[in-house]
Enzyme design. Structure first.
Site, PDB file in Angstrom:
ATOM      1  N   ASP A  81     -44.258 113.762  73.930  1.00 30.00           N
ATOM      2  CA  ASP A  81     -44.226 114.700  72.810  1.00 30.00           C
ATOM      3  C   ASP A  81     -42.788 114.903  72.332  1.00 30.00           C
ATOM      4  O   ASP A  81     -41.936 114.042  72.573  1.00 30.00           O
ATOM      5  CB  ASP A  81     -44.876 116.021  73.222  1.00 30.00           C
ATOM      6  CG  ASP A  81     -45.698 116.636  72.098  1.00 30.00           C
ATOM      7  OD1 ASP A  81     -45.107 116.940  71.048  1.00 30.00           O
ATOM      8  OD2 ASP A  81     -46.919 116.818  72.269  1.00 30.00           O
ATOM      9  N   HIS A 123     -43.482 121.350  68.788  1.00 32.53           N
ATOM     10  CA  HIS A 123     -44.780 120.734  69.073  1.00 32.53           C
ATOM     11  C   HIS A 123     -44.987 120.502  70.564  1.00 32.53           C
ATOM     12  O   HIS A 123     -46.036 120.832  71.128  1.00 32.53           O
ATOM     13  CB  HIS A 123     -44.876 119.411  68.298  1.00 32.53           C
ATOM     14  CG  HIS A 123     -46.225 118.780  68.279  1.00 32.53           C
ATOM     15  ND1 HIS A 123     -46.672 117.948  69.281  1.00 32.53           N
ATOM     16  CD2 HIS A 123     -47.232 118.837  67.376  1.00 32.53           C
ATOM     17  CE1 HIS A 123     -47.884 117.511  68.984  1.00 32.53           C
ATOM     18  NE2 HIS A 123     -48.250 118.043  67.831  1.00 32.53           N
ATOM     19  N   SER A 151     -53.819 118.000  67.609  1.00 28.23           N
ATOM     20  CA  SER A 151     -52.705 118.092  68.563  1.00 28.23           C
ATOM     21  C   SER A 151     -52.905 119.246  69.530  1.00 28.23           C
ATOM     22  O   SER A 151     -52.408 119.220  70.653  1.00 28.23           O
ATOM     23  CB  SER A 151     -51.383 118.308  67.820  1.00 28.23           C
ATOM     24  OG  SER A 151     -50.831 117.104  67.387  1.00 28.23           O
TER      25      SER A 151
END
Length: 750
Positions: free
Chosen positions: A142, A213, A530
């Site tokens: 990520d 994220h 996600s």
């Protein structure tokens, strides 16, 4: 006239010749991922790394061979990545051991009460049985991690498992001492990014997250308990990951400056070496065959090592055939809503109030302002002279997005949007004060404005409602099947919470923008597959903790066959992207994930490496294409079959197939008690005859296997249509129910 010495002229001519050769080479160089047959390494080389360097040296016209090599891959694929000119690429294709190559490219990133919505609690079920995922290691590829987040506190955790081989790497504003017994690994990979952008300066050259994220996904999957979590007054309470005692390892390969496959494969390669148990991958590639998809190839290697891989389906819904990661050996996760709603209220001057959807984060004074009903806020000109008033707009022609934009750019106090758009939550996090209300509530507001010449109102924000119904819904953006890379396996596999999910966030990265400017918070609420992917990864960690001997296929099977298809009103889960029609298996897979039921599925559908090879053979791949995936030539195509032992069914029929029959062979393993009996219950598929043989399965002992056959015939389908049903094996005492969705379609698999 000056006469140059002969040696000078010769040198200049030679130099000019070299430059003439080099300049075009540099100009057309790109980074390529090269698949090699590792078994063909000559004995003269002690390592594959040295072999690859020698291979590059043999085809290179420049002396700096080592600078051409970007990565040597050890586990994820057999091969390396390198900077090559077009002529060098052609030369390397003739080198001993070459299998295939793909140009390095970028990937798509598919961008708390959710654990309670999953039914996880401390009294019974998956949490206490798995000891909250203790010692299961979740790896995430990520954008990095924010180690100071309270979600990575290691209170109450035991020593790091001795089998762990990973590390925490030093880098910009990241020291290995920032890791602990929760965050046990933090590595970063950007050689591919730099090879593709040689003049780039990376802003944060370490595993530290500057995007948010990676911090969000990792804390969703395995974050520790954090009391007092909130998003500007919304979603207040305790936040924790699905597997709160699991260990977390971050592999940063997604960068604000770009995300390249060569770095992602290196990250997966490292995760395999380090010893992760579960991998969470919230990104993917679109429209690429399995043998050319480095992510599919790398996850095959992970599966071989017993690593469970959870992937995101993508955010390109509701169009059919829009999902990525439709790979047979991974879990492909769709996104759904949960039973939580973020709200704001409009208090009218007559004392009445209406409540709607809102996630406006900034402070608001609650001052009364005049109300004005514009009706259709479809043009900026209609809002130009409104001034300091609250605008009321009617979404009558599915123009909500345009109206929100127009009000947002107008210099008004705020907006009240009357809409029956079930997906209005996607607009809730507005940069200006806004509330989205239902048409029946809108009538009350409009009536007040029309009957009171001095109508006014004010906003109240930061309201959170739990237990809202119906829930869940399938999110409109969640990508749909069939899989383009392997259509004969029904994808997506399952749905998990992905819409408006609260999780940790870097403190120096803005969470949103409001009228007052950028806002910062240590938690953020965002949506996407996600977010659903790490939820499923966390559930996989719980199942691995409770059943350490289960294969990745067994864990996936347990999730799928125990999933539910009814919402909290006992009606079919609906699809926000399809006008609230019932969601189909091509939209949400087997249904919504249920961790507690997955803990005790009764029967499982297992699959071995050889089973996956059989389907690759049946897809008519060439030998080299199959070898690109398996990384070995020692596979057998003696039993090719597209009929993988999978816990779902999809049958393709075209207009000429009306008299044809499709059969599926399945083997189920009893992981429940001995002396169990299961009876088949077929939920009819309209216009299709479906039968199962035998109709009863008897197991005298645990881990016993039984075989059955599903037969589909007499198909009467219109072109480009699909019908749906299910096969459920019901235990005689009714305790366990093992359900598999069935899709019969005339949609072309190609």
């Amino acid at each position: 006239m000056t006469i140059l010495p002969t040696f000078w002229c010769s040198s200049l001519c030679f130099l000019s010749l070299i430059l003439a050769q080099l300049l075009p080479t540099f100009a057309d160089s790109d980074t390529y991922i090269i698949h090699m047959d590792s078994s063909l390494m000559p004995k003269a080389f002690s390592t594959h790394h040295h072999w690859y360097l020698n291979t590059l040296s043999s085809i290179s016209i420049t002396p700096q061979t080592s600078s051409k090599l970007v990565y040597t891959y050890v586990n994820a694929i057999g091969g390396f990545s390198a900077i090559l000119s077009s002529s060098e690429l052609e030369s390397i294709k003739n080198s001993p051991g070459y299998i295939s190559s793909i140009k390095d490219t970028t990937v798509k990133v598919d961008t708390t009460h959710s654990y309670q919505f999953l039914g996880l609690n401390s009294d019974h079920g998956a949490w206490p049985v798995s000891n909250y995922g203790t010692d299961v290691i979740i790896g995430l590829v990520d954008t990095g991690i924010w180690p100071e987040s309270r979600s990575y506190n290691d209170n109450g955790l035991t020593q790091i498992p001795s089998r762990w081989k990973g590390e925490c790497e030093s880098g910009t504003k990241f020291d290995p001492s920032m890791c602990n017994k929760k965050l046990i690994g933090a590595r970063f990979f950007n050689k591919g990014l730099l090879a593709n952008n040689p003049n780039l300066t990376i802003s944060m050259n370490s595993a530290r997250d500057t995007d948010g994220h990676g911090t969000h996904t990792s804390s969703t999957a395995g974050g520790s308990n954090v009391d007092g979590a909130t998003f500007f007054g919304y979603a207040s309470g305790s936040a924790r990951g699905v597997a709160p005692k699991a260990r977390v390892a971050m592999y940063k390969a997604l960068w604000e400056e770009g995300s390249y496959l060569s770095d992602i494969i290196a990250a997966i390669d490292g995760a395999i070496s380090d010893g992760v148990d579960v991998l969470s991958l919230s990104f993917g590639l679109d429209g690429i065959p399995l043998y050319s998809d480095p992510v599919a190839i790398a996850t095959f290697a992970a599966m071989e090592k017993g690593i469970f891989v959870s992937t995101s389906a993508g955010n390109e819904g509701p169009d059919p055939k829009s999902l990525h990661n439709g790979t047979p050996w991974v879990l492909t996760v769709a996104a759904g809503t949960i039973d939580r709603e973020f709200q704001g209220s409009v208090v009218l001057g007559n004392g009445d109030s209406v409540t709607g959807i809102s996630l406006y984060p900034a402070n608001y004074s609650s001052t009364e302002y005049p109300l004005v009903y514009i009706e259709f806020c479809n043009s900026e000109s209609s809002l130009k002279n409104v001034g300091q008033k609250i605008v009321v707009c009617l979404d009558a022609n599915d123009t909500l997005s345009e109206q929100v934009y127009n009000v947002g750019t107008a210099k008004v106090v705020g907006g009240v949007f009357i809409t029956n758009n079930r997906d209005s939550s996607s607009f809730a996090q507005s940069s200006f004060p806004a509330v989205f209300i239902k048409p029946e509530d809108g009538e009350k507001v409009v009536h007040y404005i029309k009957t009171d010449s001095n109508s006014n109102g004010k906003f109240h924000f930061q309201e959170t409602a739990l237990g809202t119904k119906p829930a869940p819904h399938l999110a409109s953006y969640s990508s749909r099947g069939p899989s383009q890379s392997c259509p004969f396996i029904l994808k997506p596999d399952i749905m998990a919470p992905g819409d408006l999910i609260l999780a940790s966030w870097p403190s120096n990265s803005p969470v949103t923008v409001a009228n007052s400017g950028q806002l910062y918070n240590v938690f953020n609420i965002i949506s996407g597959t996600s977010m659903s992917c790490p939820h499923a990864a966390g559930v996989a960690a719980l199942l691995r903790g409770a059943n350490p001997d289960w294969s990745p296929a067994a864990i996936r099977s347990a999730m799928m066959t125990s999933a539910y298809i009814l919402d909290n009103t006992k009606n079919p889960i609906t699809d926000l992207g399809s006008h609230n029609r019932p969601a189909t298996p091509l939209d949400m897979g087997a249904g919504h994930i249920d961790p507690n039921k997955a803990l005790d599925p009764g029967l499982i559908y297992d699959a071995s490496v050889e089973d996956y090879v059989s389907i690759l053979c049946a897809l008519n791949f060439t030998g080299k294409q199959i070898q690109s995936i398996t990384r070995s030539s020692s596979y057998s195509c003696s039993n090719p079959s597209i009929d993988l032992n999978y816990p779902s069914f999809i049958a393709f029929f075209d207009g000429d197939d009306s008299g044809k029959v499709k059969e599926f062979d399945r083997i189920v393993t009893n992981v429940g008690e001995a002396n169990s009996v299961y009876t088949a219950d077929l939920n009819s598929v309209t216009g299709v005859k479906v039968s199962v043989t035998p109709e009863s399965l008897k197991f005298s002992k645990k881990y016993e296997k039984q075989r059955y056959k599903l037969r589909i015939e007499d198909v009467k389908l219109e072109r480009f249509s699909s019908v749906y049903g299910s096969l459920t094996w019901v235990e005689s005492n009714g305790e366990r129910v093992v359900r598999s969705p069935i899709v019969v379609t005339s949609i072309s698999p190609n």
